[in-house]
Design an enzyme around this catalytic site. Sequence first.
Site, short mmCIF file in Angstrom:
data_model
loop_
_atom_site.label_atom_id
_atom_site.label_comp_id
_atom_site.label_asym_id
_atom_site.label_seq_id
_atom_site.Cartn_x
_atom_site.Cartn_y
_atom_site.Cartn_z
N ASP A 1 0.81 -1.22 0.00
CA ASP A 1 0.00 0.00 0.00
C ASP A 1 0.85 1.28 0.00
OD1 ASP A 1 -2.37 1.57 0.26
OD2 ASP A 1 -2.10 1.64 2.43
N GLU B 1 1.20 -1.04 14.07
CA GLU B 1 0.31 -0.21 13.26
C GLU B 1 -1.08 -0.26 13.84
OE1 GLU B 1 0.00 -1.03 9.05
OE2 GLU B 1 2.17 -1.24 8.86
#
Length: 590
Positions: free
Chosen positions: A180, A496
């Site tokens: 991503d 994350e």
Amino acid sequence: MGMGDFMLFPQMNSSRLLLKLDGIWNFALGSVDFDENCCSEPLNQCEKMYVPASYNDQKADARFRDHFGWVYYQTQFSLPALFDGRLVLRFCAVTHHCRVYLNGVKLMEHSGGFLPFECEIAHDLLRDGNLLSVAVDNRIDTTTLPVGNEYQQAMFGSGLPAFESVRKTEIKPQNYPNFDFFNYSGIHRSVWIYTTPKAYIDDITVTTEIEGADARVTVSAALSAGGSAAVTILDANDCEIARGSTDTPLIIKNATLWQPGAAYLYTAKVVYQSDCYLQKFGVRSVAVSGDKFLINGRPFYFKGFGKHEDSETLGRGINEAQNIRDLSLMKWMGANSFRTSHYPYSEEMLALCDEEGIVVIAETPAVGLNRNSYTKIAATHRQVICDMIARDKNHPSIVMWSLANEPDTEDENAYDYFAPLYTLAHDCDPQDRPVTTVVCNNNYIKDRTATAMDVICINRYYGWYIFGGDLDAAQQAMTAEMEYFRQFKKPLMMTEYGADAISGLHQNPPTMFSEEYQEAYYRCMNSVLDKYDFVIGEHAWNFADFQTVQGTMRADGNKKGIFTRDRRPKLAAHYFRTRWSAIPDFDYKK
Ligand code: GCB
């Protein structure tokens, strides 16, 4: 290149000259077929392109942004005949694959877009007006790191008219990143020529042991003609405090430790015949003990971010002014650390973290590994682990190595794949730092890899991708997951977690994509993390908004930044600033 090749960062000193070849180069787009003529002859049709930077965003032209395959860079230079020592040509990072030619002669070929490579230039190859050509290929696939997907044909053959019609025309060849972030490409970091004497220092390794108030320092060096080198230790004021030679430990009396937020750097001055190199280092220890992560023997709490090397115009190109700003913003927020998601960052950034006392988790470019890639990628993955640790081993800021980001760890082969890599990383590292693999396995009960690491590192998006908009459900899911992981009695870190927020979009009550929702999301998740003493850190995803491939999930890139791409704070920045200013670096968790 061998396993974990030596690679001292270029430096200008009394024995070494350093020349940067950065600037405006000639540039031409190529195709998927390599054209050697574009490396042996001056390009006849070319554009101007700045180096170091990605080429994608320098032109207002989709052919550059969406390019697939080879491009060609050229510059010309002449050197004065000043010395008869060695001349070395060094590239700090070219993404992803490249071939280097000098005056039509192929000097190097290198794969992997985030680590340096270099070679000696023979003096008789040089002339007045040397032509340096660099061919760069940006293609990614299941054999590269990061991983690219094969041609996306899932919908083709479905019989739907749209896909049937497109099939008849050729769809343009393009990369399909299995990750991503935008697949920026080009000469991303500096290009250097440096000199050394004929007998030279090839590598330096510094290890330290804290012994009471003192430190025992071992400086070992790879020397081109064997033997040993003289070593002087200088303190931060450049005062000599110890003297000896390589491979005999030296003692620093009353050593000042390198601490998060209070960096202190010593220098090992290594002198070998007429060569010399000044290697900075810090005295600090790192260890995992029970469910704590210890720096200098004290339980450390990671406060900070996953990041990217990403900025306007430069793309993934090195941006040292922005690096200074980013570390400054981190300090403003009370953050103490970041992860080099999802690839090794520039050596300049790591050196800056050494100086600024920012703690770093260093990650390989192994992102996007799925079960089909394991067998194809193993050798490349081993190489990049060795090369990254060889490059970065002396940085006191680095306290842990991350082998990969979000590999498919539900696959039963994952443990067998990662266990040897874990051992390899430990074996490669003279400081033997902790090793992790960052996972995001929705079926976490099936994960055997995360819990086999020194620190369990988890990416989790309850309240966003799962239970989007429902923070109550997210809180329950997060609590259940923490309850599950506590049994392993290992430290766990949230590497994350996050929610997209469009800067300037406000909503009351908070809804997804608003700045308020991003803040509410973090308040909710942090309330869970605070309950568990084995949670040793929180890295928000992401420090700043960043570019990705286009898609229905991404509005001008990924908006999970706590800052916008141009580093303006969102609401959550102020929330974290208050939170982190109240959380100490040490002893936060019992
Ligand atoms: C993740 C990935 C990261 C993505 C992030 C997201 O789990 O590790 O590369 O950018 O999620 O925002 O989806």
